[in-house]
Write an enzyme that holds these catalytic residues in place. Structure first.
Site, PDB file in Angstrom:
ATOM      1  N   CYS A   2       0.851  -1.184   0.000  1.00  0.00           N
ATOM      2  CA  CYS A   2       0.000   0.000   0.000  1.00  0.00           C
ATOM      3  C   CYS A   2       0.888   1.236   0.000  1.00  0.00           C
ATOM      4  CB  CYS A   2      -0.946   0.084   1.185  1.00  0.00           C
ATOM      5  SG  CYS A   2      -2.145  -1.235   1.250  1.00  0.00           S
ATOM      6  N   ARG A  27       3.738  -0.303  -4.986  1.00  0.00           N
ATOM      7  CA  ARG A  27       3.519  -0.855  -3.644  1.00  0.00           C
ATOM      8  C   ARG A  27       2.210  -1.642  -3.542  1.00  0.00           C
ATOM      9  NH1 ARG A  27       6.918   1.964   0.065  1.00  0.00           N
ATOM     10  NH2 ARG A  27       5.646   1.178   1.749  1.00  0.00           N
ATOM     11  N   TRP A  75      -2.731  -2.639  -1.698  1.00  0.00           N
ATOM     12  CA  TRP A  75      -2.465  -4.074  -1.862  1.00  0.00           C
ATOM     13  C   TRP A  75      -3.358  -4.754  -0.831  1.00  0.00           C
ATOM     14  CZ3 TRP A  75      -0.422  -8.164   1.070  1.00  0.00           C
ATOM     15  CH2 TRP A  75      -0.098  -9.325   0.331  1.00  0.00           C
ATOM     16  N   ASN A  99      -1.374   2.142   5.588  1.00  0.00           N
ATOM     17  CA  ASN A  99      -0.489   1.078   5.104  1.00  0.00           C
ATOM     18  C   ASN A  99      -0.128   0.208   6.299  1.00  0.00           C
ATOM     19  OD1 ASN A  99       1.483  -0.526   3.899  1.00  0.00           O
ATOM     20  ND2 ASN A  99       3.081   1.003   4.208  1.00  0.00           N
ATOM     21  N   GLY A 100      -0.407  -1.088   6.217  1.00  0.00           N
ATOM     22  CA  GLY A 100      -0.077  -1.987   7.323  1.00  0.00           C
ATOM     23  C   GLY A 100      -1.231  -2.924   7.591  1.00  0.00           C
ATOM     24  N   GLU A 482      16.568 -18.840  -7.471  1.00  0.00           N
ATOM     25  CA  GLU A 482      16.259 -17.482  -7.923  1.00  0.00           C
ATOM     26  C   GLU A 482      15.624 -17.509  -9.322  1.00  0.00           C
ATOM     27  OE1 GLU A 482      15.780 -14.820  -6.632  1.00  0.00           O
ATOM     28  OE2 GLU A 482      15.950 -13.308  -8.186  1.00  0.00           O
ATOM     29  N   LYS A 486      11.862 -16.094 -10.119  1.00  0.00           N
ATOM     30  CA  LYS A 486      11.629 -15.029 -11.103  1.00  0.00           C
ATOM     31  C   LYS A 486      10.632 -15.489 -12.149  1.00  0.00           C
ATOM     32  CE  LYS A 486      13.106 -12.466  -9.697  1.00  0.00           C
ATOM     33  NZ  LYS A 486      13.784 -11.697  -8.670  1.00  0.00           N
ATOM     34  N   GLU A 489       7.032 -15.893 -10.734  1.00  0.00           N
ATOM     35  CA  GLU A 489       6.521 -14.595 -10.289  1.00  0.00           C
ATOM     36  C   GLU A 489       5.930 -13.778 -11.438  1.00  0.00           C
ATOM     37  OE1 GLU A 489       9.791 -12.346  -8.726  1.00  0.00           O
ATOM     38  OE2 GLU A 489       8.506 -10.828  -7.836  1.00  0.00           O
ATOM     39  N   HIS A 505      14.608 -38.253  -5.499  1.00  0.00           N
ATOM     40  CA  HIS A 505      14.036 -38.682  -4.213  1.00  0.00           C
ATOM     41  C   HIS A 505      12.549 -38.339  -4.123  1.00  0.00           C
ATOM     42  CE1 HIS A 505      17.873 -40.018  -2.706  1.00  0.00           C
ATOM     43  NE2 HIS A 505      18.406 -38.910  -3.220  1.00  0.00           N
ATOM     44  N   LYS A 602       5.715  -4.300  -4.564  1.00  0.00           N
ATOM     45  CA  LYS A 602       7.173  -4.188  -4.498  1.00  0.00           C
ATOM     46  C   LYS A 602       7.703  -4.194  -3.072  1.00  0.00           C
ATOM     47  CE  LYS A 602      11.222  -3.441  -6.352  1.00  0.00           C
ATOM     48  NZ  LYS A 602      11.846  -4.635  -6.915  1.00  0.00           N
TER      49      LYS A 602
END
Ligand code: F6R
Length: 607
Positions: A2, A27, A75, A99-100, A482, A486, A489, A505, A602
């Protein structure tokens, strides 16, 4: 997550709020909204689910004149993205953006319901707004009402608030979640971060936990909960904000991958003298680090993956044991730390809630805390005992790219410095690696970007897949993690990363015809083992893809992407560029929203 913006001054607040929200949209982009004082000094609210462009459309056909207002880009945490759940949330006396997360919102809601309040939305934020209304009606003064409200709330929150009877002032409260106050000439701001008011001023005050900002057009006061004035320094942001433009690139992500060579140089150059590390420009206590019994690297997501590379290098060059911890796990796992330990917190944004909490925990256990952070003046940078900035400039695309490159290259320099101080690394070898790191690696990355056709072709072949697997050993396994993150995502293809020897396995049962398996094999010592594992998948029908050093040839592998000649210890840097480009082109083939993937934001300022 947010983004919050507030403006009071002599210009029309609407344009400034909208431009601030556009800078903050990274955000969160589930909904957006503004509340502002109109010519008659009454508060008007406009909000819309979806991207900021939907709010723009709603605003475009209105003639609004306003000098003071607040805005929000969301968000979603509590309640689906919708017009009703969008912020600001209001009552007859207050309008608030948040925000939070308010953790005890259900309790607050039932308390307020028992006092006759009705709720319109499913959000936690509305509980905070109506609680503020309740307190303001009783306590009469804004600071008292804000302090009284904060005392009843649990969780993390940053608020920007308008009181309907104080038309020219924004009140801002920081309780964990980040908030800064922008200092302009005849106009002032509140914002979640400095990029939001980049076009107006570079000067800002960093609000700390438990501080309230009273923002008028001609002055800003910061006070505590008893209304005592707190003297705060005015800081200046040193970023060149032009960097935050796409500059002709189709996506920020591609631009930021292209910025990797220069970002590495910017981060390392000031810390190298005569081809050896020189951290004299940073206030960092290397004695304390090299005498640590144990080093803990704590971070989330991509930053944590960078930490895995850091562990490998520190253990190899300095021979000190290193734990790499996911911040959200570390904070609740009763970690064993003492004054004899060092905790390195890695964070691009410097605001990730779990990483910040982990830092505070490590500090409370008396460990020496070092932040590796990209955003100047961010919470993690401010609260750590020492900070080492990475100089990547603003990273706008939600998927982190250049931040990983600068984090890992800085960790490499730190590891070399530790090895030199502990006498566990040969000085000629150290010089060789340092000069390769700062001179050759940027050129090698450029050459990969300039000759990326094979990566694009590979992306076309894998873009229709439902599942993709990455395998590797050692550093190549960390890179697999990584690469897989990526890819999933931004392309929304399911993907998993495995140590190459671990696949058989259990997971190998998922391999069937044409499932892509991407093996990373940059280590000569391990390549034959990894190739055997890749062949095991080929014999079960997999489409096999190999990323390896240029000197190897494997005719039976379907696609081989070759790295230019590079020292094995530094191969992680060009390899990650290949993986980022592979994810990028795959997402491009699938027409995904590359810079703003669904459900993400982000800066993850909630836990
Ligand atoms: C993935 C990504 C995230 C971040 C993570 C930590 O592309 O960007 O996994 O790396 O949310 O963020 P910072 O580094 O800001 O603490």
């Amino acid at each position: 997550m947010c983004g919050i913006i507030g403006y009071t001054g002599s210009n029309n607040s609407i344009n400034i709020l909208m431009s601030g929200l556009s800078a903050l949209e990274y955000r969160g982009y589930d909904s957006a909204g503004i509340a502002y004082f109109d010519e008659n000094n009454s508060i008007q609210t406009i909000k819309s689910s979806g991207r900021l462009s939907s709010l723009s459309e709603k605003i475009s056909d209105r003639q609004i004149s306003s000098l003071c207002g607040i805005g929000h880009t969301r968000w979603a945490t509590h309640g689906k993205p919708s017009d009703i759940n969008a912020h600001p949330h209001s009552s007859s006396t207050v309008s608030l953006v948040h925000n939070g997360i308010i953790e005890n919102y259900a309790k607050i809601k039932s308390f307020l319901k028992s006092h006759g309040y009705d709720f319109l939305s499913e959000t936690d934020t509305e509980a905070a707004a109506l609680l503020l209304d309740y307190n303001y009606k009783i306590l009469k003064y804004p600071i008292k009402a804000i302090a009284g409200t904060s005392a009843m709330l649990e969780g993390s929150y940053a608020f920007a608030i308008l009181f309907s009877d104080i038309p020219d002032t924004i009140y801002a409260l920081r309780h964990d979640s980040p908030l800064i106050l922008g200092v302009g000439a005849g106009e002032n701001f509140a914002a979640s971060d400095i990029t939001a008011k980049k076009k107006k001023t570079k000067n800002y005050i960093a609000l700390e936990h438990g501080e309230i900002g009273c923002i008028k057009s001609d002055k800003i006061e910061v006070v505590d909960f008893s209304a005592n004035i707190i003297k705060k320094p005015v800081l200046t942001a040193s970023w060149n904000f032009e960097q935050a433009q796409r500059e002709g690139y189709e996506h920020f992500m591609l631009k930021e991958i292209n910025e990797e060579p220069q970002s590495i140089i910017n981060t390392l150059h000031p810390r190298i003298k005569e081809e050896l590390p020189d951290f004299s420009c940073d206030s960092i206590d290397f004695d304390r680090i090299i005498n640590s019994e144990r080093i803990h690297i704590i971070a989330c997501g991509t930053a944590m993956h960078a930490g895995l590379i850091g562990r490998m290098l520190i253990e190899k060059y300095a021979k000190i044991p290193v734990n790499v911890e996911i911040a959200s796990e570390f904070r609740y796992n009763n970690p064993i730390l003492s004054k004899n330990d060092t905790a390195i917190i890695i964070s691009q944004s410097g605001e990730t809630a779990d990483s910040l909490a982990a830092l505070r925990l490590a500090k409370s256990l008396k460990a020496y805390t070092v932040a590796v952070v990209n955003v100047i003046g961010s919470s993690i940078a401010r609260e750590a005992d020492s900070v080492l900035y990475t100089w990547a400039g603003p990273e706008i695309a939600v998927a982190s790219t250049k931040a990983y490159s600068v984090q890992t290259s800085l960790l490499c320099l730190i590891a070399i410095q530790m090895g030199i101080l502990r006498n566990t690394i040969d000085i000629r070898f150290a010089r060789k690696i340092v000069s390769e790191l700062v001179s050759d690696i940027p050129e090698i990355i450029k050459s990969i970007i300039n000759k990326s056709e094979i990566i694009h072709e590979t992306a076309k072949r894998i873009s229709k897949s439902d599942d993709i697997f990455f395998i590797g050993r050692g550093a190549d396994y960390y890179l697999s993690e990584e690469g897989s993150l990526k890819l999933k995502e931004i392309s929304y293809i399911h993907s998993e990363a495995y140590p190459a020897g671990e696949l058989k396995h259990g997971t190998i049962s998922l391999i069937e015809n044409n499932v892509p398996v991407i093996a990373i094999a940059t280590s000569e010592y391990l390549i034959s083992k990894t190739i055997s594992n890749l062949r095991e998948t080929k014999s079960r029908g997999a489409l096999t893809i190999l990323i390896c050093n240029e000197k190897f040839n494997f005719d039976d592998i379907d696609i081989v992407i070759k790295l230019p000649a590079v020292s094995e210890d530094l191969a992680f840097l060009p390899t990650v560029t290949i993986l980022q480009l592979l994810a990028y082109y795959t997402a491009l083939e699938r027409a995904c929203d590359i810079d703003k993937p669904r459900n993400l934001a982000k800066s993850v300022t909630v836990e």
